[in-house]
Design a protein around this motif. Structure first.
Motif, PDB file in Angstrom:
ATOM      1  N   LYS A   1      22.682  -1.269  14.395  1.00  0.00           N
ATOM      2  CA  LYS A   1      21.181  -0.985  14.102  1.00  0.00           C
ATOM      3  C   LYS A   1      21.084  -0.277  12.708  1.00  0.00           C
ATOM      4  O   LYS A   1      20.226  -0.666  12.018  1.00  0.00           O
ATOM      5  N   ILE A   2      21.975   0.821  12.349  1.00  0.00           N
ATOM      6  CA  ILE A   2      21.824   1.417  10.966  1.00  0.00           C
ATOM      7  C   ILE A   2      22.033   0.187  10.074  1.00  0.00           C
ATOM      8  O   ILE A   2      21.424   0.408   8.959  1.00  0.00           O
ATOM      9  N   GLY A   3      22.978  -0.361  10.334  1.00  0.00           N
ATOM     10  CA  GLY A   3      23.454  -1.543   9.116  1.00  0.00           C
ATOM     11  C   GLY A   3      22.115  -2.275   8.873  1.00  0.00           C
ATOM     12  O   GLY A   3      21.986  -2.809   7.867  1.00  0.00           O
ATOM     13  N   VAL A   4      21.599  -3.001   9.935  1.00  0.00           N
ATOM     14  CA  VAL A   4      20.279  -3.848   9.857  1.00  0.00           C
ATOM     15  C   VAL A   4      19.262  -3.107   8.974  1.00  0.00           C
ATOM     16  O   VAL A   4      18.421  -3.560   8.274  1.00  0.00           O
ATOM     17  N   LEU A   5      19.269  -1.609   9.576  1.00  0.00           N
ATOM     18  CA  LEU A   5      17.983  -1.023   8.819  1.00  0.00           C
ATOM     19  C   LEU A   5      18.059  -0.708   7.473  1.00  0.00           C
ATOM     20  O   LEU A   5      17.310  -0.796   6.540  1.00  0.00           O
ATOM     21  N   GLU A   6      19.286  -0.432   6.930  1.00  0.00           N
ATOM     22  CA  GLU A   6      19.797  -0.209   5.666  1.00  0.00           C
ATOM     23  C   GLU A   6      19.639  -1.491   4.874  1.00  0.00           C
ATOM     24  O   GLU A   6      19.047  -1.703   3.728  1.00  0.00           O
ATOM     25  N   ALA A   7      20.090  -2.489   5.325  1.00  0.00           N
ATOM     26  CA  ALA A   7      19.602  -4.190   4.638  1.00  0.00           C
ATOM     27  C   ALA A   7      18.159  -4.318   4.558  1.00  0.00           C
ATOM     28  O   ALA A   7      17.796  -4.727   3.669  1.00  0.00           O
ATOM     29  N   ASN A   8      17.334  -3.959   5.562  1.00  0.00           N
ATOM     30  CA  ASN A   8      16.023  -4.144   5.516  1.00  0.00           C
ATOM     31  C   ASN A   8      15.550  -3.072   4.495  1.00  0.00           C
ATOM     32  O   ASN A   8      14.446  -3.761   3.648  1.00  0.00           O
ATOM     33  N   ALA A   9      15.805  -2.060   4.290  1.00  0.00           N
ATOM     34  CA  ALA A   9      15.497  -1.085   3.239  1.00  0.00           C
ATOM     35  C   ALA A   9      15.805  -1.623   2.044  1.00  0.00           C
ATOM     36  O   ALA A   9      14.883  -1.328   1.011  1.00  0.00           O
ATOM     37  N   THR A  10      16.987  -2.125   1.676  1.00  0.00           N
ATOM     38  CA  THR A  10      17.417  -2.580   0.398  1.00  0.00           C
ATOM     39  C   THR A  10      16.503  -3.816   0.207  1.00  0.00           C
ATOM     40  O   THR A  10      15.911  -3.958  -1.280  1.00  0.00           O
ATOM     41  N   LEU A  11      16.257  -4.775   1.134  1.00  0.00           N
ATOM     42  CA  LEU A  11      15.336  -5.830   0.718  1.00  0.00           C
ATOM     43  C   LEU A  11      13.867  -5.345   0.499  1.00  0.00           C
ATOM     44  O   LEU A  11      13.395  -6.133  -0.365  1.00  0.00           O
ATOM     45  N   CYS A  12      13.453  -4.442   1.119  1.00  0.00           N
ATOM     46  CA  CYS A  12      12.054  -3.740   0.871  1.00  0.00           C
ATOM     47  C   CYS A  12      12.126  -3.393  -0.766  1.00  0.00           C
ATOM     48  O   CYS A  12      11.135  -3.480  -1.439  1.00  0.00           O
ATOM     49  N   GLU A  13      13.243  -2.593  -1.027  1.00  0.00           N
ATOM     50  CA  GLU A  13      13.146  -2.204  -2.516  1.00  0.00           C
ATOM     51  C   GLU A  13      13.267  -3.264  -3.473  1.00  0.00           C
ATOM     52  O   GLU A  13      12.609  -2.986  -4.578  1.00  0.00           O
ATOM     53  N   VAL A  14      13.971  -4.170  -3.347  1.00  0.00           N
ATOM     54  CA  VAL A  14      13.998  -5.492  -3.836  1.00  0.00           C
ATOM     55  C   VAL A  14      12.647  -5.978  -4.270  1.00  0.00           C
ATOM     56  O   VAL A  14      12.092  -6.323  -5.345  1.00  0.00           O
ATOM     57  N   GLN A  15      11.898  -6.331  -2.837  1.00  0.00           N
ATOM     58  CA  GLN A  15      10.546  -6.730  -3.024  1.00  0.00           C
ATOM     59  C   GLN A  15       9.617  -6.097  -3.636  1.00  0.00           C
ATOM     60  O   GLN A  15       8.703  -6.513  -4.451  1.00  0.00           O
ATOM     61  N   LEU A  16       9.733  -4.705  -3.634  1.00  0.00           N
ATOM     62  CA  LEU A  16       8.848  -3.623  -4.301  1.00  0.00           C
ATOM     63  C   LEU A  16       9.304  -4.067  -5.875  1.00  0.00           C
ATOM     64  O   LEU A  16       8.042  -3.869  -6.488  1.00  0.00           O
ATOM     65  N   ALA A  17      10.228  -3.986  -6.387  1.00  0.00           N
ATOM     66  CA  ALA A  17      10.640  -4.073  -7.586  1.00  0.00           C
ATOM     67  C   ALA A  17       9.965  -5.447  -8.215  1.00  0.00           C
ATOM     68  O   ALA A  17       9.436  -5.505  -9.372  1.00  0.00           O
ATOM     69  N   GLN A  18       9.927  -6.429  -7.306  1.00  0.00           N
ATOM     70  CA  GLN A  18       9.275  -7.787  -7.874  1.00  0.00           C
ATOM     71  C   GLN A  18       7.950  -7.727  -7.980  1.00  0.00           C
ATOM     72  O   GLN A  18       7.568  -8.212  -8.777  1.00  0.00           O
ATOM     73  N   LEU A  19       7.472  -7.062  -6.716  1.00  0.00           N
ATOM     74  CA  LEU A  19       5.890  -6.819  -6.891  1.00  0.00           C
ATOM     75  C   LEU A  19       5.713  -5.970  -7.995  1.00  0.00           C
ATOM     76  O   LEU A  19       4.407  -6.214  -8.771  1.00  0.00           O
ATOM     77  N   GLN A  20       6.115  -4.881  -8.256  1.00  0.00           N
ATOM     78  CA  GLN A  20       5.883  -3.971  -9.651  1.00  0.00           C
ATOM     79  C   GLN A  20       5.916  -4.659 -10.908  1.00  0.00           C
ATOM     80  O   GLN A  20       4.886  -4.625 -11.629  1.00  0.00           O
ATOM     81  N   LYS A  21       6.902  -5.664 -10.940  1.00  0.00           N
ATOM     82  CA  LYS A  21       7.185  -6.586 -12.326  1.00  0.00           C
ATOM     83  C   LYS A  21       5.738  -7.514 -12.403  1.00  0.00           C
ATOM     84  O   LYS A  21       5.444  -7.871 -13.340  1.00  0.00           O
TER      85      LYS A  21
END
Length: 58
Positions: free
Chosen positions: A15-35
């Motif tokens: 479960k922690i692995g899934v949450l970490e992967a989800n958090a990483t995806l959110c960070e990537v999406q946030l960076a794309q949206l900011q750009k």
């Protein structure tokens, strides 16, 4: 009540692995949206400058 601690640990590690992967995806999406926001803001500023220049020419 017999709780298999190793199974429980694997379950939560998964479960922690899934949450970490989800958090990483959110960070990537946030960076794309900011750009994208920066690019759109630049386009808006360019349009405003162009419109202002055209208004001054009249």
């Amino acid at each position: 009540m017999n709780i298999d601690l190793q199974e429980l640990q694997k379950h939560y590690a998964s479960k922690i692995g899934v949450l970490e992967a989800n958090a990483t995806l959110c960070e990537v999406q946030l960076a794309q949206l900011q750009k994208e926001k920066e690019e759109l803001q630049k386009q808006l500023d360019d349009l405003k400058s162009k419109q202002s220049a055209e208004t001054e020419d009249k």
